[in-house]
Design an enzyme around this catalytic site. Structure first.
Site, short mmCIF file in Angstrom:
data_model
loop_
_atom_site.label_atom_id
_atom_site.label_comp_id
_atom_site.label_asym_id
_atom_site.label_seq_id
_atom_site.Cartn_x
_atom_site.Cartn_y
_atom_site.Cartn_z
CG ASN A 9 2.80 -5.59 4.01
OD1 ASN A 9 1.98 -6.51 4.11
ND2 ASN A 9 2.53 -4.35 4.40
CD1 TRP A 10 4.14 -10.66 -0.21
CD2 TRP A 10 3.01 -12.60 -0.28
NE1 TRP A 10 5.02 -11.64 -0.58
CE2 TRP A 10 4.37 -12.84 -0.62
CE3 TRP A 10 2.12 -13.68 -0.25
CZ2 TRP A 10 4.82 -14.12 -0.95
CZ3 TRP A 10 2.58 -14.95 -0.58
CH2 TRP A 10 3.92 -15.15 -0.92
CE LYS A 11 0.96 -2.68 1.69
NZ LYS A 11 0.82 -1.27 1.35
CG HIS A 96 1.33 -1.37 7.30
ND1 HIS A 96 0.41 -0.62 6.60
CD2 HIS A 96 2.37 -1.56 6.47
CE1 HIS A 96 0.89 -0.38 5.39
NE2 HIS A 96 2.08 -0.95 5.29
CD GLU A 98 -1.81 -0.43 3.69
OE1 GLU A 98 -1.85 -1.66 3.83
OE2 GLU A 98 -1.16 0.12 2.77
CD GLU A 168 5.97 0.58 5.32
OE1 GLU A 168 6.45 -0.07 4.39
OE2 GLU A 168 4.81 0.41 5.74
N GLY A 174 2.14 2.88 -1.82
CA GLY A 174 1.23 2.52 -2.91
C GLY A 174 0.91 3.68 -3.84
CB SER A 213 6.51 3.88 -4.05
OG SER A 213 5.11 4.05 -3.90
N GLY A 234 5.78 -3.41 -0.55
CA GLY A 234 4.39 -3.79 -0.79
C GLY A 234 4.21 -4.29 -2.21
P1 PGA Z 1 4.27 -0.14 -1.29
O1 PGA Z 1 3.86 -0.56 0.21
O2 PGA Z 1 5.65 -0.71 -1.52
O3 PGA Z 1 3.23 -0.78 -2.17
O4 PGA Z 1 4.26 1.34 -1.34
C1 PGA Z 1 4.79 -0.58 1.24
C2 PGA Z 1 4.11 -0.98 2.53
O5 PGA Z 1 3.01 -0.48 2.82
O6 PGA Z 1 4.64 -1.81 3.30
#
Ligand code: PGA
Length: 250
Positions: A9-11, A96, A98, A168, A174, A213, A234
């Site tokens: 997931n490149w966000k 997600h 976010e 998640e 993150g 993470s 991520g």
């Molecule tokens: P992260 O994000 O690996 O940077 O913790 C995972 C995600 O939100 O999909």
């Protein structure tokens, strides 16, 4: 045998040229990782088509990070599932944390997005997970259960057979904090039990990914757990070598 999946997931990261370079580097290193791992990359909308072009001929799939609740029309700024599918995307991340947290996505919104995804042949990667407060209060099971019941339970069996779930924990996204492999297994097994209530034996086939993470140094331990079928990655998905090394965790 459940599918093994490592999805990136490149966000809101990478410019188009950087995204193409990253995708090409993943393609170049793909051969070092077991064929049994299904890799998916999810770039921003702006370079989906360039990334699809860059991975052509490889067995790396491309997904979007979201889609609209509606089919088409006067919805300024939105991107419809049919547009994403027309580019050649196979997957779409939905729900997600976010999106839930910053853009107010609710189960009601997500039911519509899921319907759009299925109507256009996309496989949703549906995300669930609790925040720190909920975890500390011991509510993580109830939170995940509600997120599943309110959305996944509305699917037909045929739709459910084409679903990926990502657990998640928000406190691990993150932050550098990872759930322990045992914490991941505990809740993945619970999620599968909830799915079994509604979908019976089909629940055994549903891939449940861990996200938060996840990195080369912890992927193998987490993926070794019985109910963990891969990861939604991520930060570490932005470095081709790390993303591929996570795939070697199987
Ligand atoms: P992260 O994000 O690996 O940077 O913790 C995972 C995600 O939100 O999909």
């Amino acid at each position: 045998m459940r599918k093994k999946i490592v999805a990136g997931n490149w966000k809101m990261n990478t410019l188009p040229s950087e995204g193409v370079e990253l995708a090409k580097a993943v393609v170049a290193g793909r051969g070092e990782v077991c064929e049994c791992v299904n890799f998916i990359v999810c770039p921003p909308f702006t370079h989906l088509s360039q990334v699809i072009e860059a991975v052509k001929g490889s067995n790396i799939a491309v997904g979007a990070q979201d889609c609209a609740t509606e089919t088409k029309g006067a919805y300024t700024g939105e991107v419809a599932a049919q547009m994403i599918a027309a580019l050649g995307c196979k997957y779409v991340i939905l729900g997600h944390s976010e999106r839930r947290q910053y853009y107010g996505e609710t189960s009601e919104t997500l039911n519509k997005k899921m319907a759009q995804a299925y109507a256009n042949g996309l496989t949703p990667i549906y995300c669930v997970g609790e925040n720190l407060e909920e975890r500390e209060a011991g509510n993580h099971f109830a939170v995940c259960k509600a997120q599943i019941e309110e959305v996944v339970f509305n699917l037909t069996e045929e739709q459910f057979a084409n679903l990926v779930i990502a657990y998640e924990p928000v406190w691990a996204i993150g932050t550098g904090k990872t759930a322990t492999a045992d914490q991941a297994q505990e809740i993945h097994a619970y999620i599968r039990e909830v799915l079994r209530e509604k979908f019976g034996a089909l629940a055994e086939e549903c891939p449940i990914l861990y996200g938060g993470s996840c990195k080369p140094s912890n992927a193998a331990e987490i993926f070794a757990k019985e109910d963990v079928d891969g990861g939604l990655i991520g930060g570490a998905a932005l470095v081709a070598g790390d993303f591929l090394a996570i795939g070697k965790g199987f």
